[in-house]
Design a protein around this motif. Structure first.
Motif, mmCIF file in Angstrom:
data_model
loop_
_atom_site.group_PDB
_atom_site.id
_atom_site.type_symbol
_atom_site.label_atom_id
_atom_site.label_comp_id
_atom_site.label_asym_id
_atom_site.label_seq_id
_atom_site.Cartn_x
_atom_site.Cartn_y
_atom_site.Cartn_z
ATOM 1 N N ARG A 158 0.838 -1.197 0.000
ATOM 2 C CA ARG A 158 0.000 0.000 0.000
ATOM 3 C C ARG A 158 0.877 1.252 0.000
ATOM 4 O O ARG A 158 1.992 1.248 0.498
ATOM 5 N N SER A 159 0.335 2.320 -0.540
ATOM 6 C CA SER A 159 1.072 3.577 -0.610
ATOM 7 C C SER A 159 1.432 4.071 0.785
ATOM 8 O O SER A 159 0.592 4.092 1.691
ATOM 9 N N GLY A 160 2.685 4.443 0.975
ATOM 10 C CA GLY A 160 3.136 4.986 2.247
ATOM 11 C C GLY A 160 3.635 3.960 3.243
ATOM 12 O O GLY A 160 4.183 4.326 4.281
ATOM 13 N N MET A 161 3.466 2.667 2.952
ATOM 14 C CA MET A 161 3.928 1.629 3.874
ATOM 15 C C MET A 161 5.437 1.460 3.749
ATOM 16 O O MET A 161 5.972 1.305 2.649
ATOM 17 N N VAL A 162 6.125 1.515 4.884
ATOM 18 C CA VAL A 162 7.583 1.399 4.920
ATOM 19 C C VAL A 162 7.932 0.058 5.556
ATOM 20 O O VAL A 162 7.339 -0.324 6.567
ATOM 21 N N PRO A 163 8.891 -0.695 4.987
ATOM 22 C CA PRO A 163 9.256 -1.989 5.574
ATOM 23 C C PRO A 163 9.790 -1.839 6.997
ATOM 24 O O PRO A 163 10.391 -0.819 7.348
ATOM 25 N N ARG A 164 9.559 -2.847 7.808
ATOM 26 C CA ARG A 164 10.148 -2.883 9.135
ATOM 27 C C ARG A 164 11.666 -2.970 9.005
ATOM 28 O O ARG A 164 12.183 -3.469 7.997
ATOM 29 N N GLN A 165 12.339 -2.486 10.051
ATOM 30 C CA GLN A 165 13.807 -2.506 10.010
ATOM 31 C C GLN A 165 14.294 -3.943 9.878
ATOM 32 O O GLN A 165 13.832 -4.844 10.573
ATOM 33 N N GLY A 166 15.223 -4.161 8.976
ATOM 34 C CA GLY A 166 15.755 -5.497 8.742
ATOM 35 C C GLY A 166 15.032 -6.247 7.638
ATOM 36 O O GLY A 166 15.416 -7.368 7.305
ATOM 37 N N TYR A 167 13.970 -5.642 7.080
ATOM 38 C CA TYR A 167 13.199 -6.287 6.015
ATOM 39 C C TYR A 167 13.283 -5.447 4.750
ATOM 40 O O TYR A 167 13.729 -4.307 4.767
ATOM 41 N N GLY A 168 12.807 -6.027 3.644
ATOM 42 C CA GLY A 168 12.816 -5.317 2.377
ATOM 43 C C GLY A 168 11.406 -4.969 1.921
ATOM 44 O O GLY A 168 10.434 -5.144 2.659
ATOM 45 N N LEU A 169 11.298 -4.488 0.690
ATOM 46 C CA LEU A 169 10.013 -4.113 0.120
ATOM 47 C C LEU A 169 9.264 -5.346 -0.381
ATOM 48 O O LEU A 169 9.875 -6.337 -0.791
ATOM 49 N N CYS A 170 7.937 -5.271 -0.350
ATOM 50 C CA CYS A 170 7.105 -6.285 -0.978
ATOM 51 C C CYS A 170 6.938 -5.900 -2.441
ATOM 52 O O CYS A 170 6.138 -5.022 -2.769
ATOM 53 N N GLU A 171 7.712 -6.525 -3.311
ATOM 54 C CA GLU A 171 7.649 -6.163 -4.728
ATOM 55 C C GLU A 171 6.450 -6.800 -5.415
ATOM 56 O O GLU A 171 6.050 -6.370 -6.485
ATOM 57 N N LYS A 172 5.892 -7.828 -4.838
ATOM 58 C CA LYS A 172 4.666 -8.425 -5.363
ATOM 59 C C LYS A 172 3.789 -8.835 -4.184
ATOM 60 O O LYS A 172 4.240 -8.896 -3.038
ATOM 61 N N VAL A 173 2.532 -9.092 -4.475
ATOM 62 C CA VAL A 173 1.564 -9.404 -3.419
ATOM 63 C C VAL A 173 1.972 -10.659 -2.672
ATOM 64 O O VAL A 173 2.323 -11.682 -3.279
ATOM 65 N N ASN A 174 1.949 -10.577 -1.351
ATOM 66 C CA ASN A 174 2.255 -11.733 -0.501
ATOM 67 C C ASN A 174 0.964 -12.140 0.203
ATOM 68 O O ASN A 174 0.434 -11.401 1.026
#
Length: 326
Positions: A158-174
């Motif tokens: 979703r727009s504006g969601m930032v990954p938790r520290q130590g994690y990356g971006l969700c490039e596709k739907v999980n």
């Protein structure tokens, strides 16, 4: 204003009322020509027009990600205050009540048509293995299915969601079906004969704020050491007596010991042991699934069974999952 409520009393939707006001050239409060429907809804819902002033109708809360959202306060909430308006009623109170009763009934009909997601035994413990955010449930079953299927979705894209520290971006739907998580930890095949890859770890991973906490603690240790060093220099110069020096020594030693103890706990929290998902371990998980899958047992008792087993979180990176144990 009276005409606006009269139209609503006739059963006109806010969209139609907005179109009529715009068509008749009635300006908004800010002088604009076009009336948005949400402005009409705000006027119709506002008890000011029947002679009441209300404060605190909504309150700002935050979800588990720290994102603020508005929640309506109930009439008996102490944070909601109602007083009589000094201007009196602009609209007949009976007309206002009648219009809002109609609007509440219409909202109730719409809500009944919506599908509400039932509680699931895994609610609150399923997290995205890519971005670290908690996953949420939705109903995901075509009409051809006789039973309700629950699916977990990650909000990380979703727009504006930032990954938790130590994690990356969700490039596709999980996303993953709740039943597939259960079948995975029970070593059962899912649809099509496929299997869910399962990893089990013991120990709690360092939280997202661990690095910040560590930096603050190290700074506290350095400041205490500097304070003790300065106190000794002042004592040598005769500017600090023995009693004050002893007090500084005791205080700084206590600060340093407490900070170092917390640093050790942080280091231990970051150590995770991988438990082989075979043999006895797999058998115990299969027995657990037998208990949590019994729909005749209240869902809270089944959630307690998961906690007692030691499951703290389940991380999903479809088609694999990682079960975190205490």
């Amino acid at each position: 204003m009276v005409q606006l409520f009269a139209w609503a009393d006739e059963g006109l939707a806010v969209e139609e009322i907005a179109r009529r006001l715009t068509r008749e050239g009635v300006p908004t409060k800010t002088g604009k020509d076009a009336w948005p429907p949400n402005s009409i809804a705000g006027i119709l819902d506002n008890p000011f027009y029947k002679g009441e002033l209300t404060w605190g109708r909504q309150q700002v809360l935050r979800d588990e990600n720290g994102k603020p959202y508005l929640e309506q306060r109930t009439d008996d909430d102490p944070g909601r205050v109602t007083r009589e308006s000094p201007l009196g009623a602009i609209i007949d109170p009976e007309l206002w009540d009648r219009v809002n009763a109609r609007r509440l009934a219409a909202r109730g009909q719409r809500n009944r048509r919506k599908k509400s997601t039932p509680d699931n035994v895994l609610d609150g413990i399923v997290f995205c293995g890519r971005c670290g955010h908690r996953m949420y449930t939705r109903i995901d079953n075509p009409q051809s299915y006789k039973t309700v299927r629950i699916r977990f979705y990650c909000p990380g894209r979703r727009s504006g969601m930032v990954p938790r520290q130590g994690y990356g971006l969700c490039e596709k739907v999980n996303t993953i079906l709740a039943d597939n998580i259960i079948k995975g930890i029970a070593s059962q095949p899912i649809r099509g004969g496929k299997t869910v890859e399962v990893q089990v770890t013991r120990g709690v991973a360092a939280d997202a704020e661990a690095e910040k906490k560590r930096d603050r603690l190290l700074t506290r240790v350095r400041e205490a050491e500097v304070e003790w060093t300065n106190a000794k220099r002042l004592a040598v110069k005769g500017l600090l007596d023995d009693d004050d020096l002893a007090t500084v020594k005791t205080e700084t030693a206590s600060i340093i010991a407490e900070a170092r103890s917390t640093l050790e706990e942080l280091e231990q929290a970051g150590s995770v042991e991988v438990v082989p998902f075979t043999g006895t371990v797999a058998d115990r998980f299969a027995e657990l699934v037998d208990g949590v899958s019994d729909d005749e047992v209240p869902i809270e008792l089944r959630k307690t069974l998961l906690r007692d087993f030691g499951i703290t979180r389940i991380y999903v990176d479809n088609p694999s999952i990682r079960v975190e144990l205490l």
